[in-house]
Design a protein around this motif. Structure first.
Motif, mmCIF file in Angstrom:
data_model
loop_
_atom_site.group_PDB
_atom_site.id
_atom_site.type_symbol
_atom_site.label_atom_id
_atom_site.label_comp_id
_atom_site.label_asym_id
_atom_site.label_seq_id
_atom_site.Cartn_x
_atom_site.Cartn_y
_atom_site.Cartn_z
ATOM 1 N N ILE A 1 0.172 6.493 14.644
ATOM 2 C CA ILE A 1 -0.632 6.884 15.804
ATOM 3 C C ILE A 1 -1.398 5.669 16.305
ATOM 4 N N GLY A 2 -1.306 5.403 17.602
ATOM 5 C CA GLY A 2 -2.112 4.354 18.227
ATOM 6 C C GLY A 2 -3.463 4.929 18.596
ATOM 7 N N ILE A 3 -4.534 4.290 18.128
ATOM 8 C CA ILE A 3 -5.872 4.835 18.373
ATOM 9 C C ILE A 3 -6.832 3.741 18.841
ATOM 10 N N SER A 4 -7.942 4.183 19.367
ATOM 11 C CA SER A 4 -9.063 3.281 19.627
ATOM 12 C C SER A 4 -10.329 3.998 19.174
ATOM 13 N N ALA A 5 -10.938 3.460 18.132
ATOM 14 C CA ALA A 5 -12.166 4.067 17.616
ATOM 15 C C ALA A 5 -13.318 3.900 18.598
ATOM 16 N N THR A 12 -12.971 3.674 22.203
ATOM 17 C CA THR A 12 -12.804 4.487 23.420
ATOM 18 C C THR A 12 -12.520 5.956 23.103
ATOM 19 N N GLY A 13 -12.173 6.234 21.847
ATOM 20 C CA GLY A 13 -11.902 7.619 21.460
ATOM 21 C C GLY A 13 -10.454 8.044 21.626
ATOM 22 N N LYS A 14 -9.571 7.126 21.996
ATOM 23 C CA LYS A 14 -8.168 7.481 22.215
ATOM 24 C C LYS A 14 -7.532 8.027 20.931
ATOM 25 N N ASN A 15 -6.976 9.223 21.029
ATOM 26 C CA ASN A 15 -6.250 9.913 19.951
ATOM 27 C C ASN A 15 -7.104 10.251 18.721
ATOM 28 N N ILE A 16 -8.420 10.181 18.856
ATOM 29 C CA ILE A 16 -9.291 10.575 17.741
ATOM 30 C C ILE A 16 -9.131 12.066 17.452
ATOM 31 N N ASP A 17 -8.890 12.850 18.511
ATOM 32 C CA ASP A 17 -8.683 14.295 18.318
ATOM 33 C C ASP A 17 -7.452 14.568 17.466
ATOM 34 N N LYS A 18 -6.412 13.742 17.612
ATOM 35 C CA LYS A 18 -5.202 13.891 16.789
ATOM 36 C C LYS A 18 -5.518 13.648 15.319
ATOM 37 N N PHE A 31 0.845 -1.196 0.000
ATOM 38 C CA PHE A 31 0.000 0.000 0.000
ATOM 39 C C PHE A 31 0.887 1.255 0.000
ATOM 40 N N LEU A 32 1.904 1.268 0.845
ATOM 41 C CA LEU A 32 2.787 2.432 0.950
ATOM 42 C C LEU A 32 3.540 2.693 -0.351
ATOM 43 N N VAL A 33 3.967 1.626 -1.024
ATOM 44 C CA VAL A 33 4.678 1.782 -2.295
ATOM 45 C C VAL A 33 3.784 2.481 -3.320
ATOM 46 N N THR A 34 2.529 2.060 -3.396
ATOM 47 C CA THR A 34 1.597 2.683 -4.340
ATOM 48 C C THR A 34 1.354 4.145 -3.979
ATOM 49 N N ALA A 35 1.190 4.425 -2.686
ATOM 50 C CA ALA A 35 0.981 5.816 -2.254
ATOM 51 C C ALA A 35 2.210 6.672 -2.568
ATOM 52 N N GLU A 36 3.408 6.128 -2.341
ATOM 53 C CA GLU A 36 4.645 6.855 -2.656
ATOM 54 C C GLU A 36 4.733 7.140 -4.156
ATOM 55 N N ALA A 37 4.327 6.161 -4.976
ATOM 56 C CA ALA A 37 4.416 6.319 -6.430
ATOM 57 C C ALA A 37 3.569 7.490 -6.919
ATOM 58 N N TYR A 38 2.477 7.778 -6.213
ATOM 59 C CA TYR A 38 1.595 8.878 -6.609
ATOM 60 C C TYR A 38 1.706 10.071 -5.663
ATOM 61 N N SER A 39 2.772 10.068 -4.850
ATOM 62 C CA SER A 39 3.065 11.200 -3.939
ATOM 63 C C SER A 39 1.901 11.525 -3.012
ATOM 64 N N ILE A 40 1.294 10.473 -2.452
ATOM 65 C CA ILE A 40 0.194 10.669 -1.502
ATOM 66 C C ILE A 40 0.699 10.373 -0.096
ATOM 67 N N LYS A 41 0.575 11.349 0.779
ATOM 68 C CA LYS A 41 1.015 11.170 2.168
ATOM 69 C C LYS A 41 0.171 10.096 2.844
ATOM 70 N N THR A 42 0.833 9.180 3.555
ATOM 71 C CA THR A 42 0.112 8.131 4.270
ATOM 72 C C THR A 42 0.443 8.175 5.761
ATOM 73 N N ILE A 43 -0.583 8.103 6.583
ATOM 74 C CA ILE A 43 -0.434 8.059 8.040
ATOM 75 C C ILE A 43 -0.932 6.695 8.499
ATOM 76 N N LEU A 44 -0.164 6.030 9.338
ATOM 77 C CA LEU A 44 -0.534 4.700 9.810
ATOM 78 C C LEU A 44 -1.262 4.808 11.148
ATOM 79 N N LEU A 45 -2.480 4.267 11.193
ATOM 80 C CA LEU A 45 -3.269 4.274 12.423
ATOM 81 C C LEU A 45 -3.352 2.849 12.958
ATOM 82 N N PHE A 46 -2.765 2.617 14.109
ATOM 83 C CA PHE A 46 -2.833 1.302 14.757
ATOM 84 C C PHE A 46 -4.066 1.294 15.648
ATOM 85 N N ASN A 47 -5.126 0.655 15.131
ATOM 86 C CA ASN A 47 -6.425 0.714 15.803
ATOM 87 C C ASN A 47 -6.597 -0.434 16.811
ATOM 88 N N LYS A 48 -7.616 -0.286 17.651
ATOM 89 C CA LYS A 48 -8.020 -1.287 18.649
ATOM 90 C C LYS A 48 -6.962 -1.512 19.735
#
Length: 316
Positions: A157-161, A163-169, A113-130
């Motif tokens: 970013i570590g998140i929990s959809a 409990t709401g952890k880091n959703i504000d970020k 996924f990251l390789v494809t995003a890099e190829a089209y210059s799309i910034k990717t942020i990784l969200l580690f959920n749950k």
């Protein structure tokens, strides 16, 4: 008239004009033969020109032109491997949702996924959920994976959809942008969108216990306007992610840590395989480059379709 595609169901497209009016539009047949080897010639996020027709007191549109795309995320169509599937276009950033288990997200999927995003210059942020559901061992794995990707420049970013952890970020990063949410079925995309904008009330489903995989709740990509100056594109769960239209010589350029080392290789067309004095191989031997990332690189070079469909991941 001109508008942006907000929803695609395969044969009809919901298009929003600058004045906020929505039209249900179809395409002329000629789009299907215009050198587009895609299963979907028009994608959510496309800016299109269309003519309005009135039949039985109902206004519909006929799309006659797609404006040039700034970027797009594309993958192999799983059933038609010679064709591509454009997931969405004209994106400012992608949030890739990752879960360690229930369902597992394998590093090979992340890397493709990251390789494809890099190829089209799309910034990717990784969200580690749950992260609220993980035991100590799983949390260690999250930290280990995040350290690999942070080291090469990706925000994690570590998140929990739930409990709401880091959703504000996440919301802060979305302001003023069009963001796409992607990941396997069951990683919590719809739950996260609902946490960000509860009024959307997207459908969610439980994980299938039989295979520990998510069940598809989103069957097509759809864009939503949010209440805080942001747009979101929710996408169907992706089981596998096949890289398309990439020459072997350029794949390494979309691994940022390989690209950085490339200038130190003896040969400027080094594929980082068996060439002498390869800086990437030396870095790998010195544990300066992640083994899982290098293995993903090899899989992409080899074009192993089965890897992206099954994602069997075992440490050798």
């Amino acid at each position: 008239m001109t508008g942006t595609v907000y929803k695609s169901t395969g044969s009809w497209y919901t298009v929003k004009t600058p004045n906020g009016k929505f039209y249900e539009c179809r395409i002329k047949g000629r789009f299907r033969i215009q050198d587009i080897k895609s299963t979907n010639p028009i994608a959510v996020g496309d800016v299109v020109e269309f003519d309005v027709e009135t039949k039985n007191n109902t206004e519909t549109g006929v799309i006659k032109r797609i404006e040039e795309r700034r970027n797009y995320i594309v993958r192999k169509s799983v059933n038609l491997s010679k064709q591509t599937h454009i997931i969405a276009s004209n994106i400012d950033q992608v949030f890739l949702l990752i879960t360690i288990n229930n369902p597992p997200t394998f590093s090979s999927f992340i890397d493709r996924f990251l390789v494809t995003a890099e190829a089209y210059s799309i910034k990717t942020i990784l969200l580690f959920n749950k992260i609220d559901t993980y035991d100590e061992e799983s949390l260690i794995e999250v930290k280990y994976l995040a350290s690999i990707y942070r080291k090469i420049g990706y925000e994690c970013i570590g998140i929990s959809a739930t409990t709401g952890k880091n959703i504000d970020k996440v919301k802060a990063l979305m302001e003023g942008k069009t963001s796409m949410f992607a990941g396997h079925s069951g990683v919590g995309k719809s739950t996260l969108v609902n946490a960000i904008e509860p009024t959307l009330d997207l459908k969610t489903k439980e994980i299938s216990n039989q295979h520990m995989q998510g069940q598809h709740t989103t069957t097509f990509a759809e864009m939503f306007d949010l209440s805080f100056d942001a747009k979101i594109i929710d996408t169907p769960g992706i089981k596998g992610f096949g890289v398309v239209d990439m020459e072997k010589e350029e794949v390494g350029d979309y691994f940022p840590e390989f690209f950085e080392l490339k200038q130190d290789c003896k040969f400027n067309n080094c594929l980082h395989l068996k060439e002498p004095k390869c800086a990437v191989k030396e870095a790998l031997e010195n544990d300066e480059v992640s083994y899982s990332r290098y293995r993903s690189y090899l899989q992409i070079l080899e074009g192993e379709d089965e890897h992206y469909r099954t994602d069997n991941w075992e440490e050798n």
